[in-house]
Design an enzyme around this catalytic site. Sequence first.
Site, mmCIF file in Angstrom:
data_model
loop_
_atom_site.group_PDB
_atom_site.id
_atom_site.type_symbol
_atom_site.label_atom_id
_atom_site.label_comp_id
_atom_site.label_asym_id
_atom_site.label_seq_id
_atom_site.Cartn_x
_atom_site.Cartn_y
_atom_site.Cartn_z
ATOM 1 N N ASN A 9 -31.986 -78.350 46.695
ATOM 2 C CA ASN A 9 -30.533 -78.047 46.575
ATOM 3 C C ASN A 9 -30.194 -77.724 45.064
ATOM 4 O OD1 ASN A 9 -27.899 -78.021 46.378
ATOM 5 N ND2 ASN A 9 -27.149 -80.087 47.180
ATOM 6 N N LYS A 11 -27.338 -76.560 43.502
ATOM 7 C CA LYS A 11 -26.045 -77.134 43.328
ATOM 8 C C LYS A 11 -25.673 -75.586 42.251
ATOM 9 C CE LYS A 11 -27.354 -81.991 43.724
ATOM 10 N NZ LYS A 11 -27.114 -83.107 43.502
ATOM 11 N N HIS A 95 -22.286 -82.300 51.880
ATOM 12 C CA HIS A 95 -22.772 -82.867 50.853
ATOM 13 C C HIS A 95 -21.938 -83.929 50.217
ATOM 14 C CE1 HIS A 95 -24.441 -83.688 46.874
ATOM 15 N NE2 HIS A 95 -25.702 -83.313 47.353
ATOM 16 N N GLU A 97 -21.106 -84.721 47.138
ATOM 17 C CA GLU A 97 -20.117 -84.192 46.253
ATOM 18 C C GLU A 97 -19.026 -83.118 46.611
ATOM 19 O OE1 GLU A 97 -23.752 -81.847 44.266
ATOM 20 O OE2 GLU A 97 -24.239 -84.022 43.704
ATOM 21 N N GLU A 167 -28.386 -89.070 52.325
ATOM 22 C CA GLU A 167 -28.408 -89.013 50.928
ATOM 23 C C GLU A 167 -27.403 -90.059 50.394
ATOM 24 O OE1 GLU A 167 -29.570 -85.143 49.038
ATOM 25 O OE2 GLU A 167 -27.519 -84.886 49.821
ATOM 26 N N GLY A 173 -28.687 -88.012 41.858
ATOM 27 C CA GLY A 173 -28.544 -87.645 40.302
ATOM 28 C C GLY A 173 -28.439 -88.979 39.295
ATOM 29 N N SER A 213 -32.494 -88.558 44.061
ATOM 30 C CA SER A 213 -33.354 -88.630 43.138
ATOM 31 C C SER A 213 -34.874 -88.697 43.740
ATOM 32 C CB SER A 213 -33.206 -89.971 42.451
ATOM 33 O OG SER A 213 -31.916 -89.873 41.701
HETATM 34 P P1 PGA Z 1 -30.731 -85.501 43.043
HETATM 35 O O1 PGA Z 1 -29.582 -84.612 44.246
HETATM 36 O O2 PGA Z 1 -32.287 -84.986 43.724
HETATM 37 O O3 PGA Z 1 -30.383 -84.612 41.871
HETATM 38 O O4 PGA Z 1 -30.540 -86.938 43.292
HETATM 39 C C1 PGA Z 1 -29.947 -84.682 45.639
HETATM 40 C C2 PGA Z 1 -28.893 -83.937 46.406
HETATM 41 O O5 PGA Z 1 -27.794 -84.048 45.886
HETATM 42 O O6 PGA Z 1 -28.984 -83.163 47.385
#
Ligand code: PGA
Length: 251
Positions: A9, A11, A95, A97, A167, A173, A213
């Site tokens: 992903n 983003k 997601h 976010e 997630e 992140g 992560s």
């Molecule tokens: P990350 O993000 O691997 O940077 O933690 C995962 C995601 O949001 O899909």
Amino acid sequence: MMTPLLAGNWKMNCVRGEAIALAQAIADGSTDVVGREVLIAPSFTCLAAVSEVLADSNVLLAAQDLYWEDSGAFTGQISAAMIRDTGAGHVIIGHSERRALFGETEYTVAKKVQAAYAAGLTPILCVGETREQREAEKTMDVVERQLRGGLCEAAAECFDTLIVAYEPVWAIGTGLTATPEQAEHVHGHIRTVLATLADHGVEENIRILYGGSVKPDNIDSLMACPNVDGALVGGASLKAEDFLRIVHYQE
Ligand code: PGA
């Protein structure tokens, strides 16, 4: 046996030239992949260009969101047909976010899942708890509510292709990863909930990805969990070398 899926992903990263170069590197490094699927999700503006790069590759393409209406006066929105038109076959929905920053709700997630399915896109439905919710021992409730809410409009056949991504918000992140035990525990619960929503036995074939992560140094142990069927990777998917190591986990 389910085919594991390793998904990146991206983003809101990469302008077109960067996206083309990254996609090319991932495609080149994935030619030897067997028994697993690789997918990348660039921004909307890069989908068509990346689709061309991936045309002769075995790497799949996804969008990061969609809007549920077919067309009309919805300034700024992107329909499922527009995504299909780029060559993408998958779409990430719900997601964290989008839930936290852009007002995504169970209602909008449900509309999007059904619109994606109806247009022939495979939904990757994201669920996961915040740190506060985990500390309050609400993880299983939150995940169940997000699944039931997000799938309440889904046609029975939607479950044949559906992909779920667990997630935990506190792991995205942050460099904090759920332990394999924590991931396995929640994934098992997700499959139990899916069993109550899908036709008999279908839940056994629904891939449940772990995200939060995921890195080259933790992918092997996560993928060793029986109910972890792949990974949704953010930060580490932006470096071809790291993502390709994740794609080639346990090799
Ligand atoms: P990350 O993000 O691997 O940077 O933690 C995962 C995601 O949001 O899909």
